[in-house]
Design an enzyme around this catalytic site. Sequence first.
Site, PDB file in Angstrom:
ATOM      1  N   SER A   1       2.408   0.592  -1.389  1.00  0.00           N
ATOM      2  CA  SER A   1       1.159  -0.435  -1.128  1.00  0.00           C
ATOM      3  C   SER A   1       1.076  -1.104   0.266  1.00  0.00           C
ATOM      4  O   SER A   1       0.199  -1.710   0.321  1.00  0.00           O
ATOM      5  CB  SER A   1       1.409  -1.539  -2.226  1.00  0.00           C
ATOM      6  OG  SER A   1       1.238  -1.353  -3.445  1.00  0.00           O
TER       7      SER A   1
ATOM      8  N   LYS B   1      -1.423 -12.097   2.193  1.00  0.00           N
ATOM      9  CA  LYS B   1      -1.747 -11.259   0.856  1.00  0.00           C
ATOM     10  C   LYS B   1      -1.606 -12.596  -0.088  1.00  0.00           C
ATOM     11  O   LYS B   1      -0.584 -13.263  -0.068  1.00  0.00           O
ATOM     12  CB  LYS B   1      -0.797 -10.059   0.665  1.00  0.00           C
ATOM     13  CG  LYS B   1      -1.088  -9.516  -0.484  1.00  0.00           C
ATOM     14  CD  LYS B   1      -0.021  -8.069  -0.551  1.00  0.00           C
ATOM     15  CE  LYS B   1      -0.160  -7.398  -1.877  1.00  0.00           C
ATOM     16  NZ  LYS B   1       0.605  -6.218  -1.991  1.00  0.00           N
TER      17      LYS B   1
ATOM     18  N   SER C   1      -1.587  -1.788  -3.344  1.00  0.00           N
ATOM     19  CA  SER C   1      -2.118  -2.894  -3.844  1.00  0.00           C
ATOM     20  C   SER C   1      -2.640  -3.710  -2.463  1.00  0.00           C
ATOM     21  O   SER C   1      -3.391  -4.904  -2.995  1.00  0.00           O
ATOM     22  CB  SER C   1      -1.067  -3.504  -4.662  1.00  0.00           C
ATOM     23  OG  SER C   1      -0.161  -4.027  -3.808  1.00  0.00           O
TER      24      SER C   1
END
Length: 490
Positions: A182, A78, A158
């Site tokens: 998330s 990420k 997210s």
Amino acid sequence: MAELTSLTLKAALDGLKAKSFSSVELTQAHVEAVEAARALNAFVLETPEQAIEMAKASDARRAAGTAGPLDGAPLGIKDLFCTKGVRSTAGSKIIGQFKPTYESTVTANLWRDGAVMLGKLNMDEFAMGSSNETSAWGPVVNPWRSAGGNAQLTPGGSSGGSASAVAAELCLGATATDTGGSIRQPASFTGTVGIKPTYGRCSRWGVVAFASSLDQAGPMARTVEDAAILLTSMAGHDPKDSTSLAVETPDFASFVGKSVKGLRVGVPREYRVDGMPAEIDALWEQGIAWLKDAGCEIVEVSLPHTKYALPAYYIVAPAEASSNLARYDGMRYGLRVEGANLTDTYEKSRAEGFGAEVKRRILIGTYVLSAGYYDAYYLKALKVRRRIADDFDRAFEKVDALLTPTAPSAAFSLGDKADDPVAMYLNDIFTVTVNLAGLPGMSVPAGLDAAGLPLGLQLIGRALDEGTLFSLGGALERAADFRAKPQKWW
């Protein structure tokens, strides 16, 4: 090479150990899969050359008999994790082309154990979002489609890039972060497994901050066992992070497959919210039945302050964000827009660099921290947070874990809630309590809705008791026997 990308992480590691294929072959297959899936916009930066070099080094270690627990496994990272010499943007224009001179502790742990980096994964800007539509790099597309429909769906946020990449078999697993759901909500939307560990289990050093008292790194994978393998490598005490817990990291994979007979699982009555789709409620009841069949005792519990969790979260998180994001001012790194004077430069850099959702949360946070409203909002939210944690403490006197839905719906179309921030925030209704209390939570894929889209069930555990979640998650996984995969359209 398509069959190599369809392997679970555990199967791939076993294949590498047995010398059925090399890390270079495994990595090349994933590099090609990433290139072929650019329509998903899951990666914001591909690092194929670096991946192949890391794979070659892994093969050399394996030949020398010095392979680590993750040696040769291609992963996605990420874009919130700083990676040395590799652009790290947190999904924001304001950070620009920043290339850190250091490595986040979590990714350093993965490289120590031999993992291979395929690239950086897309995400909501500064991890602020529930649909991965706030990214400066554009929205991520869920590889799943509704039955008979062509609408592009959100993978959740997210960590949408992480979820999409794992579901589309572009990587064997991915790092992610969870501030209010998330990891777990995207896992539910994409039919993958995601665990947010106990706050402090994984170091936050080198992870771009959103809300420091809520942020926690964790893995996303295709199976409960894969998530356990990844978390074992990611976790560990870090003296560079003052909130990192000085506790031993167990072999989490050893808990998967353990009997759950005799465990007491709580069902919180407050999670039966008005307007919850019948499919979500039915799946929850099915999950209860599966755990009963596995020998668990089901106990109804009460978490009376649950109804205040979302308002408290959307005061605490923006307050911390407004403080953390003050450092992005156009002075030291990232985007700088010249103004007539210093103040004008600050204003123009931040106005152009931040997206609408980030600006919204900075404004909310600054408002609730201002002199006239600090006691009325922020201080009160902290008191509510304490009560929520107390609710969990009381519940865990009676039970070993809790079972709830992960999200109030399946994946929705991109753009559906873009103009309604309150509707978007409601996606976190079942997940934010876990962050406020600092507890571990896991989402396990458990079924499909009427449109053929994945739905997840959430397990919540005591602090530092991820092991019980992996045992229960394994039991749910076996009972659900979730084998559905998205039909390839990209």
